[in-house]
Scaffold this motif. Sequence first.
Motif, short mmCIF file in Angstrom:
data_model
loop_
_atom_site.label_atom_id
_atom_site.label_comp_id
_atom_site.label_asym_id
_atom_site.label_seq_id
_atom_site.Cartn_x
_atom_site.Cartn_y
_atom_site.Cartn_z
N ILE A 187 0.86 -1.18 0.00
CA ILE A 187 0.00 0.00 0.00
C ILE A 187 0.90 1.23 0.00
O ILE A 187 1.75 1.38 0.88
N THR A 188 0.72 2.08 -1.00
CA THR A 188 1.55 3.28 -1.12
C THR A 188 0.67 4.51 -0.94
O THR A 188 -0.31 4.70 -1.67
N LEU A 189 1.02 5.34 0.05
CA LEU A 189 0.31 6.56 0.38
C LEU A 189 1.27 7.74 0.24
O LEU A 189 2.48 7.54 0.11
N PRO A 190 0.77 8.98 0.29
CA PRO A 190 1.67 10.13 0.10
C PRO A 190 2.87 10.16 1.05
O PRO A 190 3.96 10.54 0.64
N ASP A 191 2.70 9.74 2.30
CA ASP A 191 3.81 9.82 3.25
C ASP A 191 4.10 8.48 3.90
O ASP A 191 4.81 8.40 4.88
N THR A 251 7.30 5.47 7.30
CA THR A 251 6.84 6.85 7.21
C THR A 251 7.99 7.73 6.74
O THR A 251 9.01 7.86 7.43
N THR A 252 7.82 8.33 5.57
CA THR A 252 8.91 9.09 4.96
C THR A 252 9.28 10.31 5.78
O THR A 252 10.47 10.58 6.01
N SER A 253 8.29 11.08 6.22
CA SER A 253 8.59 12.33 6.93
C SER A 253 9.31 12.08 8.25
O SER A 253 10.14 12.88 8.67
N TRP A 285 17.59 5.36 8.49
CA TRP A 285 16.24 5.44 9.06
C TRP A 285 16.19 4.68 10.39
O TRP A 285 16.90 3.70 10.60
N GLU A 286 15.32 5.15 11.28
CA GLU A 286 15.10 4.44 12.54
C GLU A 286 14.24 3.22 12.27
O GLU A 286 13.22 3.29 11.57
N ILE A 287 14.63 2.10 12.85
CA ILE A 287 13.89 0.84 12.68
C ILE A 287 13.39 0.37 14.03
O ILE A 287 14.16 0.21 14.98
#
Length: 203
Positions: A68-72, A86-88, A197-199
């Motif tokens: 599922i791909t969403l804006p963020d 979460t990209t942001s 990125w934090e995991i």
Amino acid sequence: MQRRDALRIFLGGILLAPVSSLAAGTGAPILDKFHAQYRSVRALSCTFRDGKSLTGTLLAQRGGRYRITLPDREIVSDGSSVWSATTSARTVIINTYNPSSNDLSLERVFFEIMNVYRSSIRESRRDGGAVIRLEAPRADAVIAGVTVADVNVDPSCIVKSITLTHNGSTQQFHIQKLQLTPRIRKTDFSYTPPLGWEIVDLR
């Protein structure tokens, strides 16, 4: 958290005006076509828009595999683990995939609800399309809190929108570019977190 998070992001509830229900006879051609088409579906892809105009894409395959791909955000499951990125926030949360979860996401409507719920014709249209109502056969057979799903299909039984009665509220998806036999690549249901990125691994 993996699917509940996704649900809160891309399921926006809106209320629909009531529509008079039309009784469906058993063996109605549109119902026969609908079930023949969706009970055999092994994979699908589409774009969707919820009631709050949030858009996204879905690629899914039976067996708990989806992207599922969403804006963020991107939520990816390989049928064993689920990554919610979460990209942001530059954060990825990893959970174990749970096939018996009560959380709801769109692929469960296509792969589960459309397969086991009882169907009737709620509305017929002159163009040959219809709104097909799906209802849980028993109180103990409710999937992910969805008691009723109204599926709007065109004359070819391609889904155009889905309205769900879910835990007492009404939620809607507008569906576009639906493909029932999309090309699936080995990498479609895998995810590698970007460097730095934090995991958060909850498995």
